[in-house]
Design a protein around this motif. Structure first.
Motif, PDB file in Angstrom:
ATOM      1  N   PHE A   1       0.830  -1.209   0.000  1.00  0.00           N
ATOM      2  CA  PHE A   1       0.000   0.000   0.000  1.00  0.00           C
ATOM      3  C   PHE A   1       0.859   1.251   0.000  1.00  0.00           C
ATOM      4  CE2 PHE A   1      -2.429   3.301   2.281  1.00  0.00           C
ATOM      5  CZ  PHE A   1      -3.439   3.464   1.351  1.00  0.00           C
ATOM      6  N   VAL A   2       1.933   1.221   0.756  1.00  0.00           N
ATOM      7  CA  VAL A   2       2.845   2.366   0.787  1.00  0.00           C
ATOM      8  C   VAL A   2       3.412   2.615  -0.606  1.00  0.00           C
ATOM      9  CG1 VAL A   2       5.005   3.262   1.738  1.00  0.00           C
ATOM     10  CG2 VAL A   2       3.414   2.003   3.207  1.00  0.00           C
ATOM     11  N   ASP A   3       3.815   1.531  -1.260  1.00  0.00           N
ATOM     12  CA  ASP A   3       4.339   1.661  -2.623  1.00  0.00           C
ATOM     13  C   ASP A   3       3.261   2.200  -3.554  1.00  0.00           C
ATOM     14  OD1 ASP A   3       6.794   0.717  -1.881  1.00  0.00           O
ATOM     15  OD2 ASP A   3       6.446  -1.323  -2.594  1.00  0.00           O
ATOM     16  N   HIS A   4       2.049   1.731  -3.337  1.00  0.00           N
ATOM     17  CA  HIS A   4       0.931   2.116  -4.197  1.00  0.00           C
ATOM     18  C   HIS A   4       0.644   3.615  -4.104  1.00  0.00           C
ATOM     19  CE1 HIS A   4      -2.920   1.890  -6.247  1.00  0.00           C
ATOM     20  NE2 HIS A   4      -3.452   2.549  -5.245  1.00  0.00           N
ATOM     21  N   ILE A   5       0.521   4.149  -2.888  1.00  0.00           N
ATOM     22  CA  ILE A   5       0.222   5.579  -2.752  1.00  0.00           C
ATOM     23  C   ILE A   5       1.409   6.420  -3.187  1.00  0.00           C
ATOM     24  CG2 ILE A   5      -1.496   5.204  -0.958  1.00  0.00           C
ATOM     25  CD1 ILE A   5       0.498   6.217   1.095  1.00  0.00           C
ATOM     26  N   ASP A   6       2.599   5.802  -3.156  1.00  0.00           N
ATOM     27  CA  ASP A   6       3.771   6.505  -3.652  1.00  0.00           C
ATOM     28  C   ASP A   6       3.636   6.783  -5.141  1.00  0.00           C
ATOM     29  OD1 ASP A   6       5.847   7.349  -1.982  1.00  0.00           O
ATOM     30  OD2 ASP A   6       7.303   6.099  -3.044  1.00  0.00           O
ATOM     31  N   ASP A   7       2.969   5.878  -5.833  1.00  0.00           N
ATOM     32  CA  ASP A   7       2.810   5.981  -7.279  1.00  0.00           C
ATOM     33  C   ASP A   7       1.481   6.606  -7.690  1.00  0.00           C
ATOM     34  OD1 ASP A   7       5.264   4.815  -7.655  1.00  0.00           O
ATOM     35  OD2 ASP A   7       4.469   2.788  -7.871  1.00  0.00           O
ATOM     36  N   ASN A   8       0.585   6.787  -6.726  1.00  0.00           N
ATOM     37  CA  ASN A   8      -0.750   7.292  -7.047  1.00  0.00           C
ATOM     38  C   ASN A   8      -1.101   8.473  -6.134  1.00  0.00           C
ATOM     39  OD1 ASN A   8      -2.089   5.077  -8.975  1.00  0.00           O
ATOM     40  ND2 ASN A   8      -0.792   4.049  -7.482  1.00  0.00           N
ATOM     41  N   ALA A   9      -0.930   9.659  -6.667  1.00  0.00           N
ATOM     42  CA  ALA A   9      -1.109  10.870  -5.870  1.00  0.00           C
ATOM     43  C   ALA A   9      -2.534  10.979  -5.329  1.00  0.00           C
ATOM     44  CB  ALA A   9      -0.770  12.105  -6.708  1.00  0.00           C
ATOM     45  N   ASP A  10      -3.505  10.569  -6.122  1.00  0.00           N
ATOM     46  CA  ASP A  10      -4.898  10.653  -5.676  1.00  0.00           C
ATOM     47  C   ASP A  10      -5.117   9.782  -4.439  1.00  0.00           C
ATOM     48  OD1 ASP A  10      -5.525  12.421  -7.623  1.00  0.00           O
ATOM     49  OD2 ASP A  10      -6.530  10.983  -8.924  1.00  0.00           O
ATOM     50  N   CYS A  11      -4.556   8.603  -4.471  1.00  0.00           N
ATOM     51  CA  CYS A  11      -4.712   7.683  -3.349  1.00  0.00           C
ATOM     52  C   CYS A  11      -3.942   8.193  -2.129  1.00  0.00           C
ATOM     53  CB  CYS A  11      -4.227   6.296  -3.737  1.00  0.00           C
ATOM     54  SG  CYS A  11      -5.189   5.589  -5.092  1.00  0.00           S
ATOM     55  N   GLU A  12      -2.784   8.746  -2.393  1.00  0.00           N
ATOM     56  CA  GLU A  12      -1.998   9.299  -1.294  1.00  0.00           C
ATOM     57  C   GLU A  12      -2.756  10.439  -0.641  1.00  0.00           C
ATOM     58  OE1 GLU A  12       1.750  11.083  -2.356  1.00  0.00           O
ATOM     59  OE2 GLU A  12       2.562  10.608  -0.387  1.00  0.00           O
ATOM     60  N   ASP A  13      -3.387  11.261  -1.446  1.00  0.00           N
ATOM     61  CA  ASP A  13      -4.174  12.375  -0.927  1.00  0.00           C
ATOM     62  C   ASP A  13      -5.326  11.848  -0.075  1.00  0.00           C
ATOM     63  OD1 ASP A  13      -4.521  15.236  -0.875  1.00  0.00           O
ATOM     64  OD2 ASP A  13      -6.364  14.896  -1.999  1.00  0.00           O
ATOM     65  N   GLY A  14      -5.983  10.814  -0.574  1.00  0.00           N
ATOM     66  CA  GLY A  14      -7.074  10.204   0.175  1.00  0.00           C
ATOM     67  C   GLY A  14      -6.586   9.633   1.493  1.00  0.00           C
ATOM     68  N   PHE A  15      -5.432   9.011   1.450  1.00  0.00           N
ATOM     69  CA  PHE A  15      -4.868   8.414   2.653  1.00  0.00           C
ATOM     70  C   PHE A  15      -4.514   9.497   3.665  1.00  0.00           C
ATOM     71  CE2 PHE A  15      -1.032   6.867   4.955  1.00  0.00           C
ATOM     72  CZ  PHE A  15      -1.678   5.934   5.734  1.00  0.00           C
ATOM     73  N   GLU A  16      -3.962  10.600   3.185  1.00  0.00           N
ATOM     74  CA  GLU A  16      -3.592  11.695   4.082  1.00  0.00           C
ATOM     75  C   GLU A  16      -4.821  12.238   4.796  1.00  0.00           C
ATOM     76  OE1 GLU A  16      -0.702  12.724   5.012  1.00  0.00           O
ATOM     77  OE2 GLU A  16       0.436  11.412   3.687  1.00  0.00           O
ATOM     78  N   HIS A  17      -5.922  12.364   4.043  1.00  0.00           N
ATOM     79  CA  HIS A  17      -7.158  12.852   4.658  1.00  0.00           C
ATOM     80  C   HIS A  17      -7.693  11.845   5.672  1.00  0.00           C
ATOM     81  CE1 HIS A  17      -7.320  15.743   1.237  1.00  0.00           C
ATOM     82  NE2 HIS A  17      -7.855  16.490   2.178  1.00  0.00           N
ATOM     83  N   TRP A  18      -7.645  10.582   5.284  1.00  0.00           N
ATOM     84  CA  TRP A  18      -8.111   9.521   6.179  1.00  0.00           C
ATOM     85  C   TRP A  18      -7.298   9.536   7.467  1.00  0.00           C
ATOM     86  CZ3 TRP A  18      -5.282   5.259   7.901  1.00  0.00           C
ATOM     87  CH2 TRP A  18      -6.021   4.313   8.610  1.00  0.00           C
ATOM     88  N   ARG A  19      -5.988   9.625   7.300  1.00  0.00           N
ATOM     89  CA  ARG A  19      -5.106   9.614   8.455  1.00  0.00           C
ATOM     90  C   ARG A  19      -5.339  10.838   9.331  1.00  0.00           C
ATOM     91  NH1 ARG A  19       1.330   9.385   7.675  1.00  0.00           N
ATOM     92  NH2 ARG A  19       0.971  11.567   7.214  1.00  0.00           N
ATOM     93  N   ALA A  20      -5.588  11.982   8.696  1.00  0.00           N
ATOM     94  CA  ALA A  20      -5.852  13.208   9.435  1.00  0.00           C
ATOM     95  C   ALA A  20      -7.121  13.065  10.262  1.00  0.00           C
ATOM     96  CB  ALA A  20      -5.974  14.383   8.478  1.00  0.00           C
ATOM     97  N   ASN A  21      -8.115  12.402   9.702  1.00  0.00           N
ATOM     98  CA  ASN A  21      -9.353  12.180  10.440  1.00  0.00           C
ATOM     99  C   ASN A  21      -9.102  11.302  11.659  1.00  0.00           C
ATOM    100  OD1 ASN A  21     -10.909  13.674   8.727  1.00  0.00           O
ATOM    101  ND2 ASN A  21     -11.506  11.945   7.456  1.00  0.00           N
ATOM    102  N   ILE A  22      -8.333  10.250  11.478  1.00  0.00           N
ATOM    103  CA  ILE A  22      -8.009   9.362  12.589  1.00  0.00           C
ATOM    104  C   ILE A  22      -7.246  10.138  13.658  1.00  0.00           C
ATOM    105  CG2 ILE A  22      -6.746   7.291  13.274  1.00  0.00           C
ATOM    106  CD1 ILE A  22      -9.212   6.732  11.584  1.00  0.00           C
ATOM    107  N   ALA A  23      -6.277  10.913  13.221  1.00  0.00           N
ATOM    108  CA  ALA A  23      -5.472  11.687  14.154  1.00  0.00           C
ATOM    109  C   ALA A  23      -6.348  12.656  14.934  1.00  0.00           C
ATOM    110  CB  ALA A  23      -4.378  12.443  13.401  1.00  0.00           C
ATOM    111  N   GLY A  24      -7.314  13.258  14.251  1.00  0.00           N
ATOM    112  CA  GLY A  24      -8.211  14.185  14.917  1.00  0.00           C
ATOM    113  C   GLY A  24      -9.066  13.478  15.953  1.00  0.00           C
TER     114      GLY A  24
END
Ligand SMILES: [Zn+2]
Length: 60
Positions: free
Chosen positions: A29-52
């Protein structure tokens, strides 16, 4: 863009953002989001929600 906004990790070998098959559940998955900016962006938002929710210490 995917219309599925419910991030469901029921299938750990597929990207929850675009549904692409991953080479492995964790590192793949890490490799995948490294290659897919849209997915990385989604992951960042998801992670931000969890962090919040947890008032955690995620940075970056
Ligand atoms: Zn993806």
């Amino acid at each position: 863009m995917a219309t599925n906004t419910t991030t469901d990790w029921s299938d750990p070998v597929a990207c929850p953002f675009c549904g692409a098959e991953l080479t492995s559940p964790g590192a793949g998955f890490v490799d995948h989001i490294d290659d897919n900016a849209d997915c990385e962006d989604g992951f960042e938002h998801w992670r931000a929600n969890i962090a919040g929710d947890l008032a955690g210490e995620w940075t970056g």
